[in-house]
Design an enzyme around this catalytic site. Structure first.
Site, PDB file in Angstrom:
ATOM      1  N   LYS A 195     -78.062  28.729   7.824  1.00 21.86           N
ATOM      2  CA  LYS A 195     -78.708  27.429   7.609  1.00 21.86           C
ATOM      3  C   LYS A 195     -78.493  27.023   6.158  1.00 21.86           C
ATOM      4  O   LYS A 195     -78.904  27.722   5.232  1.00 21.86           O
ATOM      5  CB  LYS A 195     -80.204  27.533   7.918  1.00 21.86           C
ATOM      6  CG  LYS A 195     -80.937  26.228   7.644  1.00 21.86           C
ATOM      7  CD  LYS A 195     -82.374  26.285   8.101  1.00 21.86           C
ATOM      8  CE  LYS A 195     -83.085  24.985   7.767  1.00 21.86           C
ATOM      9  NZ  LYS A 195     -84.506  25.032   8.124  1.00 21.86           N
ATOM     10  N   LYS A 248     -76.190  25.604  11.099  1.00 22.22           N
ATOM     11  CA  LYS A 248     -76.889  24.336  10.899  1.00 22.22           C
ATOM     12  C   LYS A 248     -76.669  23.817   9.485  1.00 22.22           C
ATOM     13  O   LYS A 248     -76.815  24.602   8.556  1.00 22.22           O
ATOM     14  CB  LYS A 248     -78.382  24.594  11.134  1.00 22.22           C
ATOM     15  CG  LYS A 248     -79.259  23.415  10.814  1.00 22.22           C
ATOM     16  CD  LYS A 248     -80.705  23.784  10.995  1.00 22.22           C
ATOM     17  CE  LYS A 248     -81.519  22.592  10.553  1.00 22.22           C
ATOM     18  NZ  LYS A 248     -82.902  22.896  10.388  1.00 22.22           N
TER      19      LYS A 248
END
Ligand code: PBG
Length: 331
Positions: A195, A248
């Site tokens: 992330k 992400k």
């Protein structure tokens, strides 16, 4: 063999042929829709930066889930906007927390739906960071304890999948241990493994009211320039017991998704985040792009890169697009 013997245009000549040799198809089975739940009843607060999305109170959230399931969206990812916040995010660890209430209400009324619970502290802390602050930064190992508690509490409420998005080191292992100790050994962990500290989360922070009050998330989320490091994050999460790993955001990180796909044998989720969604909506509202074709192209590209699962605010619209296509084909 090359031209003139090989003519790649041969298989592009008719639509049925093109459909036959298409390598990547996005299915509704692949998609997860994120939703935001807030206190109150009959509350629908539209999120101005994410057209079509709203903060919903539990009663309206349940209705929304029914409508999504009827459309063919089979899974939702829940984020909570709590009544009050505290320094450590304890409000996220209690049986009557906002997401816990939402999960119980959904599960009481809808049978065939997978509810994924995001696990993080940033929506629940007064300072908006993803964990407990010590000396001006998020303290890793103290934060693991609230994450473990939050996870168990969400599993008790009926969450089907636990999805930690905080980026603390060791949290997958700690959460797995806590789930197992509480007999939730069958609940999978979908880890937000790679992330990035991304500007593409901008609209989400309005939606979830989770912007940090000081500093930024760069001491825990990944540097956007790194992909070797992403593989280390993924490897550690797999070792700690992650069942699904996530990259992400999605679009600026398709190369990372592909590297993960080529390196590991584990389901991969990609999060097509708020900023990616809002840019499409803004351009479409201006008449600059063909919205439906762009949505399909974007989701297909994420899948082609190697994602098995796509978390996307486009999920309901993609259901409409796919249904329309089926009708055109005469099914
Ligand atoms: C919480 C969290 C964020 C997103 C999902 N979980 C935001 C953040 O890290 O600030 C972003 C989702 C999106 O932009 O759609 N940690």
């Amino acid at each position: 063999m090359s031209f003139p013997t090989t003519r790649l245009r041969r298989l592009r000549s008719k639509e049925i042929l093109r459909n036959m040799v298409r390598e990547t198809k996005v299915s509704m089975d692949d998609l997860i829709m994120p939703l935001f739940v807030c206190p109150g009843t009959n509350v629908r607060n539209p999120i101005s930066s994410m057209p079509g999305n709203s903060q919903l109170s539990v009663d309206l959230l349940v209705e929304e889930c029914k409508a999504l399931v009827a459309k063919g969206v089979k899974s939702v990812l829940l984020f909570g906007i709590p009544e009050s916040k505290d320094e450590h995010g304890h409000v996220a660890c209690v049986a009557d927390g906002i997401v816990q209430k939402a999960i119980r209400a959904i599960k009481a009324e809808i049978k065939d739906i997978i509810v994924v619970a995001d696990v993080c502290n940033c929506e629940y802390t007064t300072h908006g960071h993803c964990g407990t602050i010590v000396d001006g930064d998020v303290h890793n190992d103290l934060t693991l304890e609230t994450l473990a508690k939050q996870s168990v509490s969400l599993a008790e409420a009926g969450a089907d999948i636990i999805a930690p998005s905080d980026m603390m080191d060791g949290r997958v292992g700690r959460i797995r241990q806590a789930l197992d100790e509480n007999n939730f050994y069958n609940i999978p962990i979908m880890a937000y493994s790679a992330k990035y500290a991304s500007a593409f989360y901008g609209p989400f922070r309005e939606a979830a009211e989770s912007a940090p009050k000081f500093g930024n998330r760069s001491t825990y989320q990944m540097d956007t320039a790194n992909s070797n490091e992403a593989l280390r994050e993924i490897e550690q999460d797999i070792e700690e017991g992650a069942d699904i790993v996530m990259v992400k955001p999605a679009l600026s990180y398709l190369d990372v998704i592909r590297r993960v796909k080529d390196t590991y044998n584990i389901p991969i989720a990609a999060y097509n985040v708020s900023g990616e969604f809002s840019m499409v909506k803004a351009a479409a509202a201006n008449g600059w792009i063909d919205e439906e074709r762009i949505i399909k192209e974007i989701l297909t590209s994420i899948k082609r890169a190697g994602a098995d699962i796509i978390i996307t605010y486009h999920a309901p619209q993609m259901a409409d697009i796919l249904r329309k296509e089926q009708q055109l084909k005469g099914y």
